[in-house]
Design a protein around this motif. Structure first.
Motif, PDB file in Angstrom:
ATOM      1  N   ASP A  44       0.810  -1.203   0.000  1.00  0.00           N
ATOM      2  CA  ASP A  44       0.000   0.000   0.000  1.00  0.00           C
ATOM      3  C   ASP A  44       0.855   1.269   0.000  1.00  0.00           C
ATOM      4  O   ASP A  44       0.361   2.349   0.277  1.00  0.00           O
ATOM      5  CB  ASP A  44      -0.984  -0.008   1.178  1.00  0.00           C
ATOM      6  CG  ASP A  44      -0.351  -0.525   2.447  1.00  0.00           C
ATOM      7  OD1 ASP A  44       0.867  -0.751   2.452  1.00  0.00           O
ATOM      8  OD2 ASP A  44      -1.065  -0.715   3.438  1.00  0.00           O
ATOM      9  N   TRP A  45       2.137   1.146  -0.250  1.00  0.00           N
ATOM     10  CA  TRP A  45       3.007   2.312  -0.333  1.00  0.00           C
ATOM     11  C   TRP A  45       3.921   2.120  -1.544  1.00  0.00           C
ATOM     12  O   TRP A  45       4.435   1.019  -1.746  1.00  0.00           O
ATOM     13  CB  TRP A  45       3.875   2.444   0.930  1.00  0.00           C
ATOM     14  CG  TRP A  45       3.090   2.706   2.165  1.00  0.00           C
ATOM     15  CD1 TRP A  45       2.453   1.789   2.943  1.00  0.00           C
ATOM     16  CD2 TRP A  45       2.834   3.977   2.782  1.00  0.00           C
ATOM     17  NE1 TRP A  45       1.817   2.404   3.990  1.00  0.00           N
ATOM     18  CE2 TRP A  45       2.038   3.747   3.910  1.00  0.00           C
ATOM     19  CE3 TRP A  45       3.207   5.291   2.464  1.00  0.00           C
ATOM     20  CZ2 TRP A  45       1.605   4.778   4.739  1.00  0.00           C
ATOM     21  CZ3 TRP A  45       2.779   6.313   3.292  1.00  0.00           C
ATOM     22  CH2 TRP A  45       1.980   6.056   4.415  1.00  0.00           C
TER      23      TRP A  45
ATOM     24  N   TRP B 198     -12.241   2.656  -1.800  1.00  0.00           N
ATOM     25  CA  TRP B 198     -11.478   3.885  -1.600  1.00  0.00           C
ATOM     26  C   TRP B 198     -12.302   5.138  -1.860  1.00  0.00           C
ATOM     27  O   TRP B 198     -11.768   6.219  -2.018  1.00  0.00           O
ATOM     28  CB  TRP B 198     -10.236   3.878  -2.516  1.00  0.00           C
ATOM     29  CG  TRP B 198      -9.206   2.903  -2.065  1.00  0.00           C
ATOM     30  CD1 TRP B 198      -9.296   2.023  -1.036  1.00  0.00           C
ATOM     31  CD2 TRP B 198      -7.901   2.711  -2.636  1.00  0.00           C
ATOM     32  NE1 TRP B 198      -8.155   1.290  -0.929  1.00  0.00           N
ATOM     33  CE2 TRP B 198      -7.286   1.686  -1.897  1.00  0.00           C
ATOM     34  CE3 TRP B 198      -7.212   3.292  -3.698  1.00  0.00           C
ATOM     35  CZ2 TRP B 198      -5.993   1.224  -2.182  1.00  0.00           C
ATOM     36  CZ3 TRP B 198      -5.934   2.839  -3.986  1.00  0.00           C
ATOM     37  CH2 TRP B 198      -5.334   1.821  -3.229  1.00  0.00           C
TER      38      TRP B 198
ATOM     39  N   TRP C  57      -5.384   6.905   9.501  1.00  0.00           N
ATOM     40  CA  TRP C  57      -5.901   6.058   8.424  1.00  0.00           C
ATOM     41  C   TRP C  57      -6.972   5.089   8.877  1.00  0.00           C
ATOM     42  O   TRP C  57      -7.575   4.402   8.061  1.00  0.00           O
ATOM     43  CB  TRP C  57      -4.738   5.314   7.750  1.00  0.00           C
ATOM     44  CG  TRP C  57      -3.757   6.275   7.174  1.00  0.00           C
ATOM     45  CD1 TRP C  57      -2.541   6.603   7.691  1.00  0.00           C
ATOM     46  CD2 TRP C  57      -3.933   7.097   6.009  1.00  0.00           C
ATOM     47  NE1 TRP C  57      -1.945   7.573   6.906  1.00  0.00           N
ATOM     48  CE2 TRP C  57      -2.779   7.882   5.880  1.00  0.00           C
ATOM     49  CE3 TRP C  57      -4.965   7.229   5.073  1.00  0.00           C
ATOM     50  CZ2 TRP C  57      -2.614   8.804   4.837  1.00  0.00           C
ATOM     51  CZ3 TRP C  57      -4.789   8.132   4.044  1.00  0.00           C
ATOM     52  CH2 TRP C  57      -3.627   8.913   3.935  1.00  0.00           C
ATOM     53  N   ASN C  58      -7.198   5.010  10.206  1.00  0.00           N
ATOM     54  CA  ASN C  58      -8.256   4.131  10.695  1.00  0.00           C
ATOM     55  C   ASN C  58      -9.599   4.459  10.069  1.00  0.00           C
ATOM     56  O   ASN C  58     -10.383   3.580   9.773  1.00  0.00           O
ATOM     57  CB  ASN C  58      -8.386   4.243  12.215  1.00  0.00           C
ATOM     58  CG  ASN C  58      -7.248   3.539  12.907  1.00  0.00           C
ATOM     59  OD1 ASN C  58      -6.531   2.776  12.276  1.00  0.00           O
ATOM     60  ND2 ASN C  58      -7.078   3.796  14.184  1.00  0.00           N
ATOM     61  N   ASP C  59      -9.861   5.750   9.903  1.00  0.00           N
ATOM     62  CA  ASP C  59     -11.182   6.153   9.431  1.00  0.00           C
ATOM     63  C   ASP C  59     -11.083   7.124   8.275  1.00  0.00           C
ATOM     64  O   ASP C  59     -11.914   8.005   8.131  1.00  0.00           O
ATOM     65  CB  ASP C  59     -11.957   6.819  10.588  1.00  0.00           C
ATOM     66  CG  ASP C  59     -12.550   5.784  11.503  1.00  0.00           C
ATOM     67  OD1 ASP C  59     -13.177   4.854  10.981  1.00  0.00           O
ATOM     68  OD2 ASP C  59     -12.382   5.900  12.733  1.00  0.00           O
ATOM     69  N   TRP C  60     -10.075   6.961   7.453  1.00  0.00           N
ATOM     70  CA  TRP C  60      -9.792   8.010   6.472  1.00  0.00           C
ATOM     71  C   TRP C  60     -10.912   8.245   5.475  1.00  0.00           C
ATOM     72  O   TRP C  60     -11.029   9.333   4.940  1.00  0.00           O
ATOM     73  CB  TRP C  60      -8.479   7.719   5.740  1.00  0.00           C
ATOM     74  CG  TRP C  60      -8.539   6.561   4.796  1.00  0.00           C
ATOM     75  CD1 TRP C  60      -8.494   5.248   5.144  1.00  0.00           C
ATOM     76  CD2 TRP C  60      -8.673   6.599   3.377  1.00  0.00           C
ATOM     77  NE1 TRP C  60      -8.577   4.469   4.018  1.00  0.00           N
ATOM     78  CE2 TRP C  60      -8.686   5.269   2.919  1.00  0.00           C
ATOM     79  CE3 TRP C  60      -8.761   7.626   2.436  1.00  0.00           C
ATOM     80  CZ2 TRP C  60      -8.811   4.934   1.577  1.00  0.00           C
ATOM     81  CZ3 TRP C  60      -8.876   7.280   1.095  1.00  0.00           C
ATOM     82  CH2 TRP C  60      -8.903   5.958   0.675  1.00  0.00           C
TER      83      TRP C  60
ATOM     84  N   THR D 238      -6.671  15.229   1.330  1.00  0.00           N
ATOM     85  CA  THR D 238      -6.342  13.883   0.896  1.00  0.00           C
ATOM     86  C   THR D 238      -5.342  13.982  -0.243  1.00  0.00           C
ATOM     87  O   THR D 238      -5.177  15.049  -0.836  1.00  0.00           O
ATOM     88  CB  THR D 238      -7.601  13.120   0.430  1.00  0.00           C
ATOM     89  OG1 THR D 238      -7.252  11.771   0.143  1.00  0.00           O
ATOM     90  CG2 THR D 238      -8.190  13.747  -0.822  1.00  0.00           C
ATOM     91  N   SER D 239      -4.645  12.902  -0.507  1.00  0.00           N
ATOM     92  CA  SER D 239      -3.734  12.925  -1.638  1.00  0.00           C
ATOM     93  C   SER D 239      -3.996  11.703  -2.488  1.00  0.00           C
ATOM     94  O   SER D 239      -4.363  10.640  -1.974  1.00  0.00           O
ATOM     95  CB  SER D 239      -2.286  12.918  -1.162  1.00  0.00           C
ATOM     96  OG  SER D 239      -1.945  11.655  -0.675  1.00  0.00           O
TER      97      SER D 239
ATOM     98  N   LYS E 223     -14.035   8.307   6.232  1.00  0.00           N
ATOM     99  CA  LYS E 223     -15.247   8.793   6.897  1.00  0.00           C
ATOM    100  C   LYS E 223     -15.202  10.272   7.274  1.00  0.00           C
ATOM    101  O   LYS E 223     -16.214  10.838   7.647  1.00  0.00           O
ATOM    102  CB  LYS E 223     -15.478   7.992   8.189  1.00  0.00           C
ATOM    103  CG  LYS E 223     -15.484   6.497   7.965  1.00  0.00           C
ATOM    104  CD  LYS E 223     -16.852   5.903   8.186  1.00  0.00           C
ATOM    105  CE  LYS E 223     -16.966   4.512   7.617  1.00  0.00           C
ATOM    106  NZ  LYS E 223     -15.930   3.598   8.113  1.00  0.00           N
TER     107      LYS E 223
ATOM    108  N   SER F 179      -0.446   7.708  12.799  1.00  0.00           N
ATOM    109  CA  SER F 179      -0.662   6.357  13.312  1.00  0.00           C
ATOM    110  C   SER F 179      -2.143   6.033  13.449  1.00  0.00           C
ATOM    111  O   SER F 179      -2.529   4.880  13.367  1.00  0.00           O
ATOM    112  CB  SER F 179       0.043   6.203  14.649  1.00  0.00           C
ATOM    113  OG  SER F 179      -0.256   7.297  15.474  1.00  0.00           O
ATOM    114  N   SER F 180      -2.975   7.038  13.685  1.00  0.00           N
ATOM    115  CA  SER F 180      -4.389   6.712  13.834  1.00  0.00           C
ATOM    116  C   SER F 180      -5.247   7.304  12.718  1.00  0.00           C
ATOM    117  O   SER F 180      -6.407   6.935  12.560  1.00  0.00           O
ATOM    118  CB  SER F 180      -4.902   7.191  15.198  1.00  0.00           C
ATOM    119  OG  SER F 180      -4.629   8.551  15.368  1.00  0.00           O
TER     120      SER F 180
END
Lengths: 358, 547
Positions: free
Chosen positions: B82-83, B468, B435-438, B446-447, B440, B432-433
């Motif tokens: 994913d990177w 996505w 992307w948990n709910d990116w 965003t990129s 929503k 760290s947190s």
């Protein structure tokens, strides 16, 4: 003495148990688990995929059961399907049965970020930080105590004034500020002393010292290790010097020192034989207490200089919610802190004959 | 444009034979299109009567190690990657079937060539002969079938290739459709789409589509060399978060001959550009992965060479239509209207980019349709819409991750919105947190990385209900038009559909997209053949050091 040490060990075990359950609880909050699943499988996966991943890897079971497994008082969980991480100590389990496989048995588990046993991850990082701490400690101890003693011999003298002023300045400047100042002065190709030295032909590298300690992971040398060590050392040296000076000043005023002087003993002899031992009681305790501070304090220096040690490891573990690695780091840190305190208590009694245990 | 000399090449798509007859297309469009349908870069340029651009003019020298600053993440199964960095960490060892070049064209890599029928439903993949794996096996059709089949497996959590292979998947089983992937002979694989898919070749060039050996079991053991590969290098040492080192391949020959470099070293400097500048200054690295916009001058000042490319990478604000107050189109249109795009480009990227039009299709995409309606700042109208929607006094919360590349544009957006008189609350969430709910967040920066074709991001991000889709954009008419565009190989006809798609997306107001960013990287003058790739591909096999 033995009773005292045993009591201390008991406290150590209790503290670690408490710490372990706290860290375990925090790293296993639902949001933390979700974060870990995403960093393990895919950052942008759906919530349904996250739940699937968590249940495939056994994270959907009760917290107490998993803590018991980590501790080693409950049998280890085994995955049922193939497309999952191996269960705790898969190699051991292959012999058959469901063995106990946790911290009590010496298995700290597996790091999800590094995909290696936790102990294998921590050991080299601890060693790396150990070198940083060792060199910093040398500067702290020798520099701090040396300067403090020199300043404290004659209270109010010019030497005393200068050392005290420097000590306050060095302590008032945090290590991360020292780091930036040092990098700009010694490790920049465009500012500080490096361009001048290069013009004069004194150095053939672009900079005098390196602003990153990345290469120190393979081999520590003067260029790559001086700045991080200095940054930590300079911050702490003033504090130790101030403490030593205060203690020294007090001792130098004592009756027995006056007696010694009246007897006609030389200053060197008085300081080394009579004053130092008493004056060092406080600084030694303070120096020992620097160990826990260093272990935490190096985090920011390791990040600034990109040195991959224990502090950096903690940041990685926390940033990715690597549960077992965080647990391992917490346990190691607790052991180091509690043991240095034990050692400092013992050193205190050796230096101070008035204290007796029993 | 130079005249195109007609050639009869049966492997070429019918579209070209017509194009070469004198149809009007511009050069860039022709190149992307020609290479999509099977011509190599050299052939495509040749058809235009132009020489292919030469990237390494001097004779490459052998030897040396390229040291590049790049995040060293845990190496995993390519289709779960994913990177883009992960792709580059595997790329010394693994190849794609097709490569997307720095000239926005497609070239066969593990393929020798490919053929496609007129409506883009049948692709014939012809394999490059003489490719061997590092374990000694020959690269055959079995490897390609193995990879295509596993890409189609939707039951594996996080398999990002499944979304790209939807035309090959049987929805009932969630796996590859019977008869979709056929091994024609040892060196040929025929792929039969359920519906036309013009993005197939482009998808093969993506980093999760790196080709693994047919015996790959999904686990990557970096202690044992990582992958069985076809690439020019072998893994030497791999330490997550620290460094990854590779040396020139010794087990079996690489299909491309021999790498110029003795070795490659990716060094993780922790992502702080100041550390990177210090490492450049101290001579510890030869190149970086990408240069942060505000470090261009610093690094150029150190005597480093800037390599820059235009791209369809973008940072923007997106609104989620399922979250109030952004469920009201008046609010979305109003927020779009407070932004002055040229000014944002200056503030956020110091002008290093090109203007965008709130619809996520870039001028460099072959099927780009130039809409007459360009986004314009109109604060009075924006305020009127907000008042009408009853949101004139609302405090809008603008969320971003703490990483500079998204935080700084978000700050710039917030600044302009405040200037216009809106109440904006900035919330920064640690990476760290975050992307948990990116998907929503109601309003967030965003990129998006670029995809070679304009339809691709639309398919990934704006189709109803896809994983996505972070805007909640859902429009059956849009989905239907998108299906039509994906089935239209003819770029002129597709362009007309793209016009509708772009307009629908622009009118929906889900995006505030003022610019496309250019990508830059710095390297020492000794580094040759590296350049900068619009999708961050680092192809170490082409690099050499002029030392």
């Amino acid at each position: 003495m033995i009773g005292f040490a045993l009591r201390r060990l008991g406290i150590l075990v209790l503290t670690m148990l408490f710490l372990a359950s706290m860290v375990f609880w925090l790293t296993n909050l639902p949001s933390s688990l979700k974060k870990m699943a995403k960093s393990e499988a895919s950052v942008r996966m759906s919530d349904a995929d996250v739940d699937l991943w968590l249940s495939q890897n056994g994270y959907d079971r009760p917290l107490t059961a998993r803590f018991g497994e980590w501790l080693g008082v409950l049998p280890a969980w085994q995955p049922e399907t193939e497309s999952t991480l191996p269960g705790r100590c898969a190699a051991v389990a292959a012999d058959g049965g469901q063995p106990f496989c946790g911290a009590l048995q010496g298995h700290l588990g597996r790091s999800t970020v590094f995909d290696m046993p936790v102990s294998d991850v921590i050991a080299p990082k601890l060693a790396a930080t150990g070198w940083l701490m060792l060199y910093s400690m040398l500067i702290l101890t020798l520099g701090g105590i040396g300067l403090g003693v020199v300043a404290g011999i004659r209270e109010g003298s010019a030497t005393d004034r200068i050392v005290s002023a420097l000590a306050i300045a060095s302590t008032a400047t945090p290590d991360y500020v020292w780091a930036v100042l040092l990098v700009v002065t010694f490790a920049s190709a465009t500012s500080g002393v490096s361009p001048i030295l290069r013009d004069w032909g004194l150095i053939d590298t672009p900079t005098l010292l390196l602003g990153t300690a990345t290469s120190a992971e393979t081999a520590i040398d003067f260029r790559n290790f001086t700045l991080p060590v200095l940054a930590i050392g300079l911050y702490g040296v003033g504090y130790i010097a101030s403490i030593t000076r205060a203690s020294m000043v007090e001792v130098m005023k004592a009756q027995y020192i006056r007696t010694a002087r009246l007897k006609g003993l030389g200053l060197g002899r008085i300081v080394l034989r009579h004053a130092l031992r008493n004056a060092l009681i406080v600084p030694v305790t303070v120096v020992m207490l620097q160990f826990p501070w260093l272990l935490n304090g190096v985090v920011i220096i390791e990040i600034i200089f990109n040195y991959k040690g224990f502090g950096w490891l903690v940041v990685q573990a926390a940033g990715n919610n690597d549960i077992e690695l965080l647990m391992g780091c917490a346990m190691v840190a607790a052991v180091i802190v509690l043991i240095t305190q034990l050692v400092s208590d013992i050193a205190y009694t050796l230096l101070n004959p008035r204290l007796r245990f029993g | 444009m130079a005249p195109i000399s007609p050639k009869s090449d049966r492997s070429l798509h019918a579209r070209f034979r017509r194009l070469m007859g004198g149809a009007a297309v511009d050069r860039r469009e022709f190149l992307a299109l020609a290479t999509t349908f099977g011509a190599t870069t050299v052939v495509a340029y040749g058809m235009l009567g132009l020489p292919a651009p030469a990237h390494a003019q001097a004779t490459p020298k052998r030897g040396g190690t390229l040291r590049m600053a790049m995040t060293v993440k845990e190496l995993k199964d390519p289709m779960l990657m994913d990177w883009t960095e992960m792709g580059n960490l595997a790329r010394p060892m693994l190849d794609n079937l097709v490569r997307y070049t720095q000239d926005f064209t497609f070239e066969p890599q593990l393929l020798d060539r490919w053929e496609v029928n007129d409506d883009a439903t049948t692709y014939v993949l012809r394999l490059r002969p003489g490719v061997t794996w590092t374990n000694g096996d020959a690269f055959t059709a079995d490897d390609v079938v193995f990879n295509l089949t596993r890409w189609c497996d939707t039951t594996i959590a996080g398999n990002s290739m499944a979304g790209r292979m939807s035309a090959l998947i049987d929805e009932a089983t969630g796996k590859a459709r019977e008869g979709a992937i056929t091994r024609t002979d040892d060196m040929t694989v025929t792929v039969q789409m359920a519906r036309p898919d013009i993005a197939f070749i482009s998808n093969l060039a993506d980093y999760p589509a790196l080709i693994v050996h047919r015996g790959f079991d999904g686990t990557v053991d970096t202690a044992k060399g990582g992958f069985v590969g076809t690439g020019a290098f072998e893994m030497e040492r791999y330490a997550v978060g620290e460094r990854a080192t590779y040396r020139r391949r010794t087990s079996g020959a690489w299909w491309g001959g021999e790498a110029h470099l003795d070795g490659v070293e990716f060094i993780d400097l922790g992502g702080d550009p100041a550390t990177e500048a210090a490492a450049f200054g101290g001579g510890e690295i030869d190149a970086n992965y990408a240069t942060a916009t505000d470090y261009y001058d610093v690094l150029t000042g150190l005597g480093l060479t800037l390599h820059e490319t235009a791209s369809a990478n973008t940072q923007m604000l997106r609104m989620n239509v399922t979250q109030p107050p952004y469920d009201d189109i008046r609010v979305r249109r109003a927020l779009q209207m407070v932004i002055d795009a040229p000014k944002m480009l200056q503030i956020a990227l110091s002008g290093r980019g090109t203007l965008a039009e709130n619809h996520h299709v870039a001028p460099l995409h072959p099927e780009y349709f130039d809409l007459p309606e360009k986004p314009e700042q109109n604060i009075a109208e924006a305020m009127r819409l907000l008042a009408e929607a009853g949101q004139a006094d609302t405090e809008f919360e603008l969320i971003s991750v703490d990483a500079d590349y998204l935080r700084l544009p978000a700050d710039a957006f917030a600044g302009q919105m405040r200037e216009a008189g809106l109440k904006i609350k900035r919330t920064i969430i640690p990476g760290s947190s975050y992307w948990n709910d990116w998907t929503k967040y109601p309003l967030a920066s965003t990129s998006w990385s670029m995809r070679p074709l304009g339809v691709q991001v639309l398919d990934l991000a704006y189709r109803s209900g896809v994983a996505w889709n972070e805007t909640g954009h859902s429009n059956p008419e849009f989905d239907a038009a998108l299906d039509r565009a994906l089935a239209t190989a003819d770029v002129e006809k597709r362009r007309a559909i793209m016009g509708d798609l772009e307009r629908m997306l622009q009118d929906s107001g889900v995006l505030i997209q003022p610019f496309w960013s250019s990508m830059g990287r710095h390297a020492t003058p000794a580094v040759q053949g590296l350049g900068m790739h619009p999708t961050f591909v680092v192809d170490c096999a082409q690099v050499w050091l002029d030392a």
